[in-house]
Write a protein that holds these residues in place. Structure first.
Motif, PDB file in Angstrom:
ATOM      1  N   MET A  12       0.729  -1.216   0.118  1.00  8.61           N
ATOM      2  CA  MET A  12       0.016  -0.114   0.056  1.00  8.61           C
ATOM      3  C   MET A  12       0.653   1.227   0.045  1.00  8.61           C
ATOM      4  O   MET A  12       0.566   2.249  -0.630  1.00  8.61           O
ATOM      5  CB  MET A  12      -0.960   0.008   1.116  1.00  8.61           C
ATOM      6  CG  MET A  12      -2.163  -0.959   1.313  1.00  8.61           C
ATOM      7  SD  MET A  12      -3.342  -1.162   2.263  1.00  8.61           S
ATOM      8  CE  MET A  12      -2.617  -0.350   3.829  1.00  8.61           C
ATOM      9  N   LEU A  13       1.981   1.314   0.814  1.00  2.62           N
ATOM     10  CA  LEU A  13       2.888   2.332   0.819  1.00  2.62           C
ATOM     11  C   LEU A  13       3.449   2.644  -0.552  1.00  2.62           C
ATOM     12  O   LEU A  13       3.716   3.824  -1.154  1.00  2.62           O
ATOM     13  CB  LEU A  13       3.778   2.408   1.926  1.00  2.62           C
ATOM     14  CG  LEU A  13       3.359   2.431   3.087  1.00  2.62           C
ATOM     15  CD1 LEU A  13       4.336   1.764   4.269  1.00  2.62           C
ATOM     16  CD2 LEU A  13       2.930   3.836   3.361  1.00  2.62           C
ATOM     17  N   SER A  15       1.977   1.677  -3.343  1.00  2.00           N
ATOM     18  CA  SER A  15       1.162   2.215  -4.450  1.00  2.00           C
ATOM     19  C   SER A  15       1.084   3.461  -4.055  1.00  2.00           C
ATOM     20  O   SER A  15       0.853   4.463  -5.248  1.00  2.00           O
ATOM     21  CB  SER A  15       0.022   1.571  -4.131  1.00  2.00           C
ATOM     22  OG  SER A  15      -1.169   1.934  -4.739  1.00  2.00           O
ATOM     23  N   SER A  16       1.032   4.165  -3.060  1.00  2.00           N
ATOM     24  CA  SER A  16       0.849   5.551  -2.681  1.00  2.00           C
ATOM     25  C   SER A  16       2.116   6.254  -3.088  1.00  2.00           C
ATOM     26  O   SER A  16       1.693   7.398  -3.859  1.00  2.00           O
ATOM     27  CB  SER A  16       0.631   5.538  -1.167  1.00  2.00           C
ATOM     28  OG  SER A  16       0.487   7.004  -0.787  1.00  2.00           O
ATOM     29  N   PHE A  19       1.682   6.557  -6.967  1.00  2.00           N
ATOM     30  CA  PHE A  19       0.850   7.478  -7.396  1.00  2.00           C
ATOM     31  C   PHE A  19       1.112   8.867  -7.433  1.00  2.00           C
ATOM     32  O   PHE A  19       0.963   9.610  -8.146  1.00  2.00           O
ATOM     33  CB  PHE A  19      -0.640   7.105  -6.793  1.00  2.00           C
ATOM     34  CG  PHE A  19      -1.400   5.814  -7.657  1.00  2.00           C
ATOM     35  CD1 PHE A  19      -2.028   6.427  -8.869  1.00  2.00           C
ATOM     36  CD2 PHE A  19      -1.475   4.795  -6.999  1.00  2.00           C
ATOM     37  CE1 PHE A  19      -2.948   5.515  -9.371  1.00  2.00           C
ATOM     38  CE2 PHE A  19      -2.092   3.839  -7.526  1.00  2.00           C
ATOM     39  CZ  PHE A  19      -3.029   4.210  -8.841  1.00  2.00           C
ATOM     40  N   SER A  20       1.688   9.276  -6.333  1.00  2.00           N
ATOM     41  CA  SER A  20       2.514  10.489  -5.990  1.00  2.00           C
ATOM     42  C   SER A  20       3.449  10.945  -7.040  1.00  2.00           C
ATOM     43  O   SER A  20       3.406  12.060  -7.675  1.00  2.00           O
ATOM     44  CB  SER A  20       2.790  10.378  -4.636  1.00  2.00           C
ATOM     45  OG  SER A  20       2.005  10.229  -3.938  1.00  2.00           O
TER      46      SER A  20
END
Length: 107
Positions: A12-13, A15-16, A19-20
């Protein structure tokens, strides 16, 4: 169970972060590259990643697509619309307005 939870949080980190980074590149390239060209290449990369994943898992796509039917097409359409609007907003708005939610709207 702890190992799976750690892996899930790590993914999840990641992925975040990705996306950033994507949003920063969209903002930097928005003056020279159009919104639909950005969406095309983002979806091309996503298609390659999905294709590799499907190939490795040895899935048969045709029955999966038939099983999904209208819901799959609806999800695809609204996902495409969401990416187009997000890339347009990223390219034409202030970065602070796009990156963080307006908390006053949630009160």
């Amino acid at each position: 169970m702890g190992r799976r939870k750690t892996r899930a949080v790590t993914l999840m980190l990641l992925s975040s972060l990705s996306f950033s980074i994507m949003q920063a590149f969209v903002k930097m390239s928005s003056t020279e590259v159009g919104t639909f060209e950005q969406v095309f290449f983002r979806n091309l990369i996503s298609m390659i990643i999905a294709g590799v994943t499907v190939y490795r898992a040895k899935l048969d796509l045709i029955p999966e697509i038939k099983k999904g039917g209208l819901a799959l097409w609806g999800r695809s359409f609204f996902g495409f619309l969401g990416i187009v609007l997000f890339f347009y907003a990223t390219g034409h708005a202030r970065q602070a307005d796009v990156a963080k939610p307006n908390l006053a709207a949630f009160r």
